[in-house]
Scaffold this motif. Structure first.
Motif, mmCIF file in Angstrom:
data_model
loop_
_atom_site.group_PDB
_atom_site.id
_atom_site.type_symbol
_atom_site.label_atom_id
_atom_site.label_comp_id
_atom_site.label_asym_id
_atom_site.label_seq_id
_atom_site.Cartn_x
_atom_site.Cartn_y
_atom_site.Cartn_z
ATOM 1 N N GLU A 4 -3.668 7.093 1.401
ATOM 2 C CA GLU A 4 -5.071 6.864 1.063
ATOM 3 C C GLU A 4 -5.373 5.371 0.956
ATOM 4 O O GLU A 4 -6.421 4.903 1.414
ATOM 5 C CB GLU A 4 -5.413 7.555 -0.249
ATOM 6 N N GLN A 5 -4.449 4.621 0.368
ATOM 7 C CA GLN A 5 -4.649 3.171 0.258
ATOM 8 C C GLN A 5 -4.663 2.510 1.635
ATOM 9 O O GLN A 5 -5.482 1.625 1.902
ATOM 10 C CB GLN A 5 -3.529 2.563 -0.602
ATOM 11 N N GLU A 61 0.875 -1.174 0.000
ATOM 12 C CA GLU A 61 0.000 0.000 0.000
ATOM 13 C C GLU A 61 0.909 1.220 0.000
ATOM 14 O O GLU A 61 1.411 1.633 1.051
ATOM 15 C CB GLU A 61 -0.931 0.015 1.203
ATOM 16 N N THR A 94 0.414 4.445 -0.728
ATOM 17 C CA THR A 94 -0.072 5.775 -0.361
ATOM 18 C C THR A 94 -0.857 5.710 0.949
ATOM 19 O O THR A 94 -1.405 4.666 1.321
ATOM 20 C CB THR A 94 -0.984 6.367 -1.448
ATOM 21 N N ALA A 100 -5.413 3.957 4.535
ATOM 22 C CA ALA A 100 -6.610 4.373 5.268
ATOM 23 C C ALA A 100 -7.839 3.620 4.769
ATOM 24 O O ALA A 100 -8.714 3.236 5.556
ATOM 25 C CB ALA A 100 -6.817 5.875 5.119
ATOM 26 N N ALA A 101 -7.925 3.384 3.460
ATOM 27 C CA ALA A 101 -9.069 2.664 2.910
ATOM 28 C C ALA A 101 -9.087 1.217 3.378
ATOM 29 O O ALA A 101 -10.157 0.655 3.639
ATOM 30 C CB ALA A 101 -9.029 2.723 1.379
#
Length: 254
Positions: free
Chosen positions: A194-195, A190, A192, A197-198
């Motif tokens: 954002e990745q 992962e 980033t 956190a998702a």
């Protein structure tokens, strides 16, 4: 009051940027220490318990080899014990609390996940980073040198809102670069925030990324970087490492 505190912080940082400003002793221009990696861990209060764990795991020779150690710290161990003991107390309120001496030796073999072969200081790193296999043979890490916009503990308030007043670009002309480590935990990287956190930071497949509290310590045997430290009240934040990634935030609470 906030304005006064911010001005005080700015003054301290400006003084700290001067080359002749020394805190706590003499300057070590080369980052080198005349001791082995194990001896260095034992010499620092923040890593003494980690040294003891390597000793109990019979891994002193491994960390004293031609390796780079991405060392946990006292708070990483404290959080591990906090989670273990909370689990034990839920099952039995009279349970005896674990200390570093109670962690099973077989579990301590996981300490190999913090060791990579070769010596990697910030001079060998860039923003893209270098992917490296760890000594346990199953884990991978990425070491990188990247700009750090703030100290993690100062960058956020209690609501996980960025504390803009503490961001380096607001009061420094040059943004400092720090060594970061990216632990690969699942089948995929992962890359980033954002990745991650998702996926969910408590997900055991979610990668974890940390900056260092101390970097580039060149011992007589290898290189040491120490993960960012925190305090006891860190259950709301993910920038503090838990030894072996044990448990979730739910385990921080009894």
């Amino acid at each position: 009051m906030k304005k006064i505190l911010f001005i005080g912080l700015l003054a301290v940082l400006m003084m700290a940027c001067k080359k002749d400003y020394i805190i706590g002793g003499t300057r070590n221009e080369t980052n080198k220490v005349n001791m082995t990696t194990y001896e260095f861990l034992k010499s620092q209060e923040i890593t003494q318990s980690v040294a003891r764990l390597f000793e109990r795991a019979n891994l002193i020779n491994e960390i004293n080899g031609d390796v780079t150690l991405i060392s946990p710290n006292q708070y990483s161990v404290n959080r591990y014990l906090r989670r273990i003991n909370n689990r034990r107390l839920r099952l039995d309120p009279r349970a005896t609390l674990w200390t570093v001496e109670d962690i099973p030796v077989e579990d301590l073999q996981q300490l190999k996940m913090y060791v990579v072969r070769g010596k990697y200081t910030s001079n060998e790193l860039n923003s893209e980073g270098i992917k490296l296999a760890t000594l346990n043979g199953t884990d991978s890490v990425l070491l990188a040198l990247r700009e750090s916009t703030a100290e993690p503990a100062a960058a956020w308030d209690g609501s996980n809102v960025s504390g803009a007043g503490y961001q380096y670009p607001n009061f420094m002309q040059t943004i400092p670069k720090k060594v970061f480590v990216h632990f690969k935990r699942g089948a995929n990287w992962e890359t980033t925030g954002e990745q991650r956190a998702a996926l969910g930071y408590d997900n055991p497949e979610c990668d974890q990324v940390y900056q260092m509290y101390l970097s580039d310590v060149e011992t007589t045997t290898g290189v040491v970087h120490i993960l960012y430290v925190g305090n006891y009240n860190f259950n709301e934040h993910y920038y503090y490492h838990t030894l072996f990634f044990l448990g979730t935030r739910a385990d921080d609470l009894l």
